[in-house]
Scaffold this motif. Structure first.
Motif, PDB file in Angstrom:
ATOM      1  N   MET A  57       0.819  -1.213   0.000  1.00 42.16           N
ATOM      2  CA  MET A  57       0.000   0.000   0.000  1.00 42.16           C
ATOM      3  C   MET A  57       0.855   1.265   0.000  1.00 42.16           C
ATOM      4  SD  MET A  57      -3.362  -0.924   2.225  1.00 42.16           S
ATOM      5  CE  MET A  57      -2.531  -1.521   3.667  1.00 42.16           C
ATOM      6  N   ARG A  58       1.940   1.261   0.781  1.00 46.97           N
ATOM      7  CA  ARG A  58       2.793   2.452   0.838  1.00 46.97           C
ATOM      8  C   ARG A  58       3.548   2.683  -0.471  1.00 46.97           C
ATOM      9  NH1 ARG A  58       6.814   2.375   4.515  1.00 46.97           N
ATOM     10  NH2 ARG A  58       6.748   0.123   4.694  1.00 46.97           N
ATOM     11  N   GLY A  90       2.581   6.244  -6.620  1.00 51.31           N
ATOM     12  CA  GLY A  90       3.225   5.070  -7.209  1.00 51.31           C
ATOM     13  C   GLY A  90       2.167   4.210  -7.876  1.00 51.31           C
ATOM     14  N   PRO A  91       2.573   3.259  -8.708  1.00 51.01           N
ATOM     15  CA  PRO A  91       1.559   2.414  -9.339  1.00 51.01           C
ATOM     16  C   PRO A  91       0.778   1.615  -8.291  1.00 51.01           C
ATOM     17  CG  PRO A  91       3.790   1.726  -9.978  1.00 51.01           C
ATOM     18  CD  PRO A  91       3.932   2.906  -9.084  1.00 51.01           C
ATOM     19  N   PHE A  92      -0.532   1.586  -8.451  1.00 47.18           N
ATOM     20  CA  PHE A  92      -1.380   0.771  -7.581  1.00 47.18           C
ATOM     21  C   PHE A  92      -1.691  -0.499  -8.360  1.00 47.18           C
ATOM     22  CE2 PHE A  92      -5.761  -0.044  -5.696  1.00 47.18           C
ATOM     23  CZ  PHE A  92      -5.248  -0.730  -4.614  1.00 47.18           C
ATOM     24  N   ASP A 101      -3.570  -8.192 -12.269  1.00 42.39           N
ATOM     25  CA  ASP A 101      -4.946  -7.970 -12.715  1.00 42.39           C
ATOM     26  C   ASP A 101      -5.084  -6.561 -13.283  1.00 42.39           C
ATOM     27  OD1 ASP A 101      -7.746  -8.507 -13.044  1.00 42.39           O
ATOM     28  OD2 ASP A 101      -8.147  -7.384 -11.211  1.00 42.39           O
ATOM     29  N   GLN A 102      -4.551  -5.577 -12.548  1.00 41.69           N
ATOM     30  CA  GLN A 102      -4.705  -4.185 -12.956  1.00 41.69           C
ATOM     31  C   GLN A 102      -3.578  -3.361 -12.356  1.00 41.69           C
ATOM     32  OE1 GLN A 102      -7.868  -1.903 -10.953  1.00 41.69           O
ATOM     33  NE2 GLN A 102      -8.580  -1.316 -12.985  1.00 41.69           N
ATOM     34  N   ALA A 103      -3.009  -2.478 -13.139  1.00 41.24           N
ATOM     35  CA  ALA A 103      -2.015  -1.524 -12.636  1.00 41.24           C
ATOM     36  C   ALA A 103      -2.499  -0.127 -12.991  1.00 41.24           C
ATOM     37  CB  ALA A 103      -0.639  -1.787 -13.238  1.00 41.24           C
ATOM     38  N   ILE A 104      -2.670   0.679 -11.959  1.00 44.11           N
ATOM     39  CA  ILE A 104      -3.100   2.058 -12.155  1.00 44.11           C
ATOM     40  C   ILE A 104      -1.866   2.936 -12.005  1.00 44.11           C
ATOM     41  CG2 ILE A 104      -4.623   3.904 -11.387  1.00 44.11           C
ATOM     42  CD1 ILE A 104      -6.352   1.639 -10.068  1.00 44.11           C
ATOM     43  N   PRO A 105      -1.406   3.546 -13.121  1.00 41.88           N
ATOM     44  CA  PRO A 105      -0.224   4.414 -13.034  1.00 41.88           C
ATOM     45  C   PRO A 105      -0.466   5.554 -12.041  1.00 41.88           C
ATOM     46  CG  PRO A 105      -0.849   4.036 -15.325  1.00 41.88           C
ATOM     47  CD  PRO A 105      -1.964   3.498 -14.463  1.00 41.88           C
ATOM     48  N   ARG A 166       6.113  -4.812 -15.153  1.00 37.17           N
ATOM     49  CA  ARG A 166       7.301  -4.456 -14.368  1.00 37.17           C
ATOM     50  C   ARG A 166       6.903  -3.915 -12.997  1.00 37.17           C
ATOM     51  NH1 ARG A 166       8.837  -2.728 -19.480  1.00 37.17           N
ATOM     52  NH2 ARG A 166       8.565  -0.530 -18.991  1.00 37.17           N
ATOM     53  N   ALA A 167       5.833  -3.115 -12.947  1.00 38.65           N
ATOM     54  CA  ALA A 167       5.348  -2.593 -11.664  1.00 38.65           C
ATOM     55  C   ALA A 167       4.878  -3.740 -10.772  1.00 38.65           C
ATOM     56  CB  ALA A 167       4.216  -1.586 -11.882  1.00 38.65           C
ATOM     57  N   ALA A 168       4.192  -4.724 -11.351  1.00 37.36           N
ATOM     58  CA  ALA A 168       3.731  -5.877 -10.573  1.00 37.36           C
ATOM     59  C   ALA A 168       4.917  -6.669 -10.033  1.00 37.36           C
ATOM     60  CB  ALA A 168       2.832  -6.766 -11.430  1.00 37.36           C
ATOM     61  N   ALA A 169       5.933  -6.864 -10.860  1.00 41.46           N
ATOM     62  CA  ALA A 169       7.125  -7.596 -10.412  1.00 41.46           C
ATOM     63  C   ALA A 169       7.828  -6.826  -9.298  1.00 41.46           C
ATOM     64  CB  ALA A 169       8.073  -7.841 -11.575  1.00 41.46           C
TER      65      ALA A 169
END
Length: 192
Positions: A57-58, A90-92, A101-105, A166-169
């Protein structure tokens, strides 16, 4: 620590990643029902899973805070009504069955919405968590629902360019590192 202190302590851990506080507040058999949309490390029992959730979350929301609006309960369960607040810097990243599933920039937008949490208690520790969250309000504040064209285009762009993957990783690694730091009180998990 009384039941109110345990409730406040759990959300303080999410705000700060405080491993020492996690060891004091969270039982070794802690289970978070809400970890289904989080990185896999958030499902680890005990303080490690809570520290992984904090890092997750942070990483998305700076100045994360959970002002408590009300607490009720007994020796076995506490119900907490609060607000989740912060800035989306940061990306959520949300997961389903352990996969992206989903990345919110990052939008730079503020979030501020209500949640209700049910905490199970045993032997002076928090051992269970489930929540009722107003995620639709949060997604609206981020411009995702209903879709704001600029946010939707950025999300598609992130998916096509593999930035979402990449954000998920990255957050999966951060959460796992925070969980591994659960045995090192005195550090802020996820900040290493």
């Amino acid at each position: 620590m009384d039941t109110t202190g345990l409730a406040h302590g759990l959300f303080r851990i999410l705000e700060t990643g405080d491993a020492a506080l996690a060891a004091e507040v969270v039982g070794e058999d802690f289970h978070n029902r809400e970890a289904a949309v989080a990185p896999a490390a958030c499902s680890i029992p005990g303080p490690a899973g809570v520290l992984a959730s904090s890092a997750w979350m942070r990483s998305a929301f700076s100045d994360l805070r959970f002002p408590v609006l009300g607490i009720a309960g007994n020796d076995e369960q506490v119900w907490v009504r609060l607000r989740m607040q912060g800035r989306h810097t940061g990306p959520f990243v949300r997961f389903r069955d352990g996969a992206l599933d989903q990345a919110i920039p990052p939008t730079g937008r503020e979030i501020d919405f209500e949640q209700i949490h049910v905490l199970d208690l045993r032997d002076g520790k928090v051992v269970g968590h489930e929540a009722v969250r107003d995620d639709i309000t949060m997604l609206g504040q981020l411009g995702v629902f209903p879709p704001a064209p600029p946010t939707a285009l950025r999300m598609v762009g992130w998916k096509v360019t593999r930035r979402a993957a990449r954000a998920a990783a990255d957050i999966t690694t951060r959460a796992a590192e925070a969980a591994a730091g659960a045995g090192q009180p005195g550090e802020r998990a996820g900040d290493r």
